[in-house]
Design an enzyme around this catalytic site. Sequence first.
Site, PDB file in Angstrom:
ATOM      1  CG  HIS A 144      -1.906  -1.079   1.304  1.00 51.15           C
ATOM      2  ND1 HIS A 144      -2.809  -1.338   0.292  1.00 51.15           N
ATOM      3  CD2 HIS A 144      -2.148  -2.012   2.262  1.00 51.15           C
ATOM      4  CE1 HIS A 144      -3.565  -2.388   0.637  1.00 51.15           C
ATOM      5  NE2 HIS A 144      -3.171  -2.812   1.819  1.00 51.15           N
TER       6      HIS A 144
HETATM    7 ZN   LIG Z   1      -4.102  -7.190   3.365  1.00 51.19          ZN
END
Ligand SMILES: [Zn+2]
Length: 384
Positions: A144
């Site tokens: 992320h």
């Molecule tokens: Zn995850």
Amino acid sequence: MTKVTHVQTPATSPSPKFIGAEIYRGSTYGAWHPLRVPRVSTVMDLTRALGWLPAAQFITSPRAKLAALTSFHTPQYLQALQTAEAAQTVTDDIRNRHGLGTPSNPVFTEMFRRPATAAGGSLLAGELLRHGGVIYSPAGGTHHGLPDRANGFCYLNDPVLAIQSLRRNGAQRIAYIDIDAHHPDGVEHAFADDPDTLLISTHEINRWPRTGALTDQGAGQVFNLPVPAGLHDDDMALILHELILPLVQGFRPDAIVLQCGADAVTEDPQSRLCLSNNAHWAVVAALQSMAPRYLVLGGGGYNPWSVGRLWSGVWAVLNNKEIPDHLPPKGHAILRALRWDGIARRHLPQDHWITTLRDRPRNGAIHDDVRTGVAYLKNRIVRA
Ligand SMILES: [Zn+2]
């Protein structure tokens, strides 16, 4: 096994390498954060207890130098991250600009050194795979991370750095497959427009970060399959054989990077997916022979027992080790010693979390969303 390795050419068939480090042992994001649990240290301990991790296959992860991280991250962000670790606090301005010091991405003792070590492992993996091979770095997979911000527990994006490193070291076409319960928004941000990086992700529908739509195409090489709550092993087998393997085969990659997040199993508190660890191991095994370079990363995984068992089994699969039905007493002791404070009753350890690595398979009828999503994406392959 050792004898077989000796008669093969190291350049083409080196034994798999495990990149790890002691910094992950005892490091925590804080008392209430999902990443308060041990993960990589459990895998190192279990695989050693089982005799699967001789010293010759273990590499201590270097910590990435700041300059090596600027191929994806901004110097301002890296400076802010390093300063936050030193000061153990952030200003409101830094919190707003860089996402540091938030509930998801808290200030903690090793907040720069720990992710920089995982990033160092991914950068090193790209170099070591120059002439081919298999590398496992369970501390990697922080998918992320964004160029200028921490995001979703990820301060740096080591999968992006791994792909860049593989490319600097001779791999042109790279297939990235991500079976974490969450969409790899940082990786798609980096490579959506790069026709030489195939991106395939399965992730739970309507779950944070809510990116990764079925209709994303990138440069034609982005394939996102949002999957429904309750996804089970038979769903995943269909996805593997009908979508992932044909896509990878058609792409003819020089390298494969698999993000093998462990948060899509039933026992994980951060998703509603219901895989057993057999599903992950099947994906790990199926991809192993499809490219000369293979890097397997970790990712999510917030139940200390299920993540430790799943990721230890990944190393067994990569080394063709048989997974025993019952762990030896040393294995029980490692799993019994794990702590998971502040958990719901349904996550209290069950006997088989202590005595086995392998879950019972979780089978069922194929979900409609899986069938229609796979058919939609396959139609794109046929037209491509
Ligand atoms: Zn995850």
